[in-house]
Every structure is written in structure tokens, then in C-alpha cells.
Design a protein around this motif. Sequence first.
Motif, PDB file in Angstrom:
ATOM      1  N   PRO A 101      50.283 -27.128 113.907  1.00 11.97           N
ATOM      2  CA  PRO A 101      50.759 -26.967 112.532  1.00 11.97           C
ATOM      3  C   PRO A 101      49.916 -27.707 111.503  1.00 11.97           C
ATOM      4  N   SER A 102      49.819 -27.114 110.329  1.00  7.86           N
ATOM      5  CA  SER A 102      49.210 -27.768 109.178  1.00  7.86           C
ATOM      6  C   SER A 102      49.861 -27.193 107.919  1.00  7.86           C
ATOM      7  N   ILE A 103      49.797 -27.953 106.846  1.00  2.00           N
ATOM      8  CA  ILE A 103      50.349 -27.480 105.581  1.00  2.00           C
ATOM      9  C   ILE A 103      49.634 -26.193 105.159  1.00  2.00           C
ATOM     10  N   LYS A 104      48.310 -26.198 105.238  1.00  2.00           N
ATOM     11  CA  LYS A 104      47.523 -25.047 104.780  1.00  2.00           C
ATOM     12  C   LYS A 104      47.878 -23.773 105.548  1.00  2.00           C
ATOM     13  N   SER A 105      47.896 -23.842 106.873  1.00  2.00           N
ATOM     14  CA  SER A 105      48.183 -22.631 107.650  1.00  2.00           C
ATOM     15  C   SER A 105      49.629 -22.183 107.469  1.00  2.00           C
ATOM     16  N   SER A 106      50.532 -23.137 107.337  1.00  2.00           N
ATOM     17  CA  SER A 106      51.940 -22.790 107.135  1.00  2.00           C
ATOM     18  C   SER A 106      52.153 -22.125 105.780  1.00  2.00           C
ATOM     19  N   LEU A 107      51.516 -22.645 104.743  1.00  2.07           N
ATOM     20  CA  LEU A 107      51.631 -22.038 103.413  1.00  2.07           C
ATOM     21  C   LEU A 107      51.109 -20.607 103.418  1.00  2.07           C
ATOM     22  N   LYS A 108      49.995 -20.390 104.085  1.00  2.00           N
ATOM     23  CA  LYS A 108      49.410 -19.051 104.156  1.00  2.00           C
ATOM     24  C   LYS A 108      50.403 -18.075 104.799  1.00  2.00           C
ATOM     25  N   PHE A 109      51.029 -18.503 105.894  1.00  2.00           N
ATOM     26  CA  PHE A 109      51.997 -17.659 106.588  1.00  2.00           C
ATOM     27  C   PHE A 109      53.250 -17.441 105.732  1.00  2.00           C
ATOM     28  N   LEU A 110      53.786 -18.508 105.171  1.00  2.00           N
ATOM     29  CA  LEU A 110      55.036 -18.409 104.411  1.00  2.00           C
ATOM     30  C   LEU A 110      54.886 -17.556 103.153  1.00  2.00           C
ATOM     31  N   ARG A 111      53.723 -17.592 102.541  1.00  2.00           N
ATOM     32  CA  ARG A 111      53.507 -16.814 101.313  1.00  2.00           C
ATOM     33  C   ARG A 111      53.496 -15.311 101.576  1.00  2.00           C
ATOM     34  N   ARG A 112      53.178 -14.912 102.789  1.00  2.00           N
ATOM     35  CA  ARG A 112      53.136 -13.473 103.080  1.00  2.00           C
ATOM     36  C   ARG A 112      54.263 -13.020 104.016  1.00  2.00           C
ATOM     37  N   THR A 113      55.210 -13.924 104.305  1.00  2.00           N
ATOM     38  CA  THR A 113      56.295 -13.592 105.222  1.00  2.00           C
ATOM     39  C   THR A 113      57.639 -13.982 104.586  1.00  2.00           C
ATOM     40  N   PRO A 114      58.239 -13.049 103.840  1.00  2.00           N
ATOM     41  CA  PRO A 114      59.452 -13.377 103.075  1.00  2.00           C
ATOM     42  C   PRO A 114      60.615 -13.934 103.896  1.00  2.00           C
ATOM     43  N   TRP A 115      60.849 -13.407 105.108  1.00  2.00           N
ATOM     44  CA  TRP A 115      61.984 -13.900 105.890  1.00  2.00           C
ATOM     45  C   TRP A 115      61.782 -15.357 106.302  1.00  2.00           C
ATOM     46  N   ALA A 116      60.554 -15.735 106.619  1.00  2.00           N
ATOM     47  CA  ALA A 116      60.274 -17.121 107.014  1.00  2.00           C
ATOM     48  C   ALA A 116      60.380 -18.040 105.804  1.00  2.00           C
ATOM     49  N   ARG A 117      59.881 -17.593 104.673  1.00  2.00           N
ATOM     50  CA  ARG A 117      59.978 -18.393 103.453  1.00  2.00           C
ATOM     51  C   ARG A 117      61.444 -18.627 103.078  1.00  2.00           C
ATOM     52  N   ALA A 118      62.270 -17.605 103.244  1.00  2.00           N
ATOM     53  CA  ALA A 118      63.696 -17.738 102.941  1.00  2.00           C
ATOM     54  C   ALA A 118      64.345 -18.803 103.821  1.00  2.00           C
ATOM     55  N   LYS A 119      63.965 -18.855 105.090  1.00  2.00           N
ATOM     56  CA  LYS A 119      64.517 -19.875 105.989  1.00  2.00           C
ATOM     57  C   LYS A 119      64.088 -21.276 105.569  1.00  2.00           C
ATOM     58  N   VAL A 120      62.837 -21.424 105.164  1.00  2.00           N
ATOM     59  CA  VAL A 120      62.317 -22.714 104.712  1.00  2.00           C
ATOM     60  C   VAL A 120      63.049 -23.152 103.440  1.00  2.00           C
ATOM     61  N   GLU A 121      63.227 -22.223 102.511  1.00  2.00           N
ATOM     62  CA  GLU A 121      63.917 -22.547 101.263  1.00  2.00           C
ATOM     63  C   GLU A 121      65.378 -22.918 101.527  1.00  2.00           C
ATOM     64  N   LYS A 122      66.023 -22.229 102.459  1.00  2.00           N
ATOM     65  CA  LYS A 122      67.420 -22.540 102.801  1.00  2.00           C
ATOM     66  C   LYS A 122      67.528 -23.949 103.392  1.00  2.00           C
ATOM     67  N   LEU A 123      66.615 -24.299 104.273  1.00  2.00           N
ATOM     68  CA  LEU A 123      66.618 -25.635 104.870  1.00  2.00           C
ATOM     69  C   LEU A 123      66.394 -26.698 103.797  1.00  2.00           C
ATOM     70  N   TYR A 124      65.492 -26.432 102.864  1.00  2.00           N
ATOM     71  CA  TYR A 124      65.214 -27.361 101.771  1.00  2.00           C
ATOM     72  C   TYR A 124      66.440 -27.544 100.880  1.00  2.00           C
ATOM     73  N   LEU A 125      67.116 -26.460 100.567  1.00  2.00           N
ATOM     74  CA  LEU A 125      68.314 -26.561  99.730  1.00  2.00           C
ATOM     75  C   LEU A 125      69.405 -27.368 100.442  1.00  2.00           C
ATOM     76  N   GLY A 126      69.499 -27.203 101.757  1.00  2.00           N
ATOM     77  CA  GLY A 126      70.447 -28.003 102.533  1.00  2.00           C
ATOM     78  C   GLY A 126      70.103 -29.481 102.481  1.00  2.00           C
ATOM     79  N   LEU A 127      68.828 -29.781 102.484  1.00  2.00           N
ATOM     80  CA  LEU A 127      68.357 -31.174 102.387  1.00  2.00           C
ATOM     81  C   LEU A 127      68.719 -31.760 101.019  1.00  2.00           C
ATOM     82  N   LEU A 128      68.598 -30.971  99.968  1.00  2.00           N
ATOM     83  CA  LEU A 128      68.928 -31.431  98.617  1.00  2.00           C
ATOM     84  C   LEU A 128      70.415 -31.748  98.468  1.00  2.00           C
TER      85      LEU A 128
END
Length: 71
Positions: free
Chosen positions: A42-69
Motif C-alpha cells: 500500500p501507498s497513498i499514491k497508488s490508493s488515491l489512483k484506485f479510489l479516484r476511478r473506483t466509486p464503490w471503493a471511494r464510498a467505503k473510504v468516505e463512510k469509514l472516515y465519517l464514522g471516525l468523525l
Amino acid sequence: MEKSKDPLHGVKLADILERLVAEYGWDELGDRIRINCFTHDPSIKSSLKFLRRTPWARAKVEKLYLGLLEK
């Protein structure tokens, strides 16, 4: 000017990812969200590249972040 009610408004995906990695680390992040960019070299750069083009994965990341908030 009306303030956005969206808690993600103005928050960059890179900032979300960095916060999650700081909070959980790559191993736990990979356990919580089972995607290869978190579990295999894992790396920030490779993860960002994947998340920017994969809406379902980005949604999961955003949901986890909102739970953290909410903590």
C-alpha cells in the motif's frame, strides 16, 4: 453564503486517506475495507489512483472516515 451540510465538502480525498492511515494503519485499514490497494504494497499514491476511478471503493473510504468523525 450558505454553508454546505455535507461533512465531506471541501475535504480532499488525500486528506481523508492520510487521516485513516494515521488512525488505523494500513493493516487495519485493509481489514476494514478489503481492497488490494490497502493490503498489497500500500501507498497513498497508488490508493488515491484506485479510489479516484473506483466509486464503490471511494464510498467505503468516505463512510469509514465519517464514522471516525462521529467518534
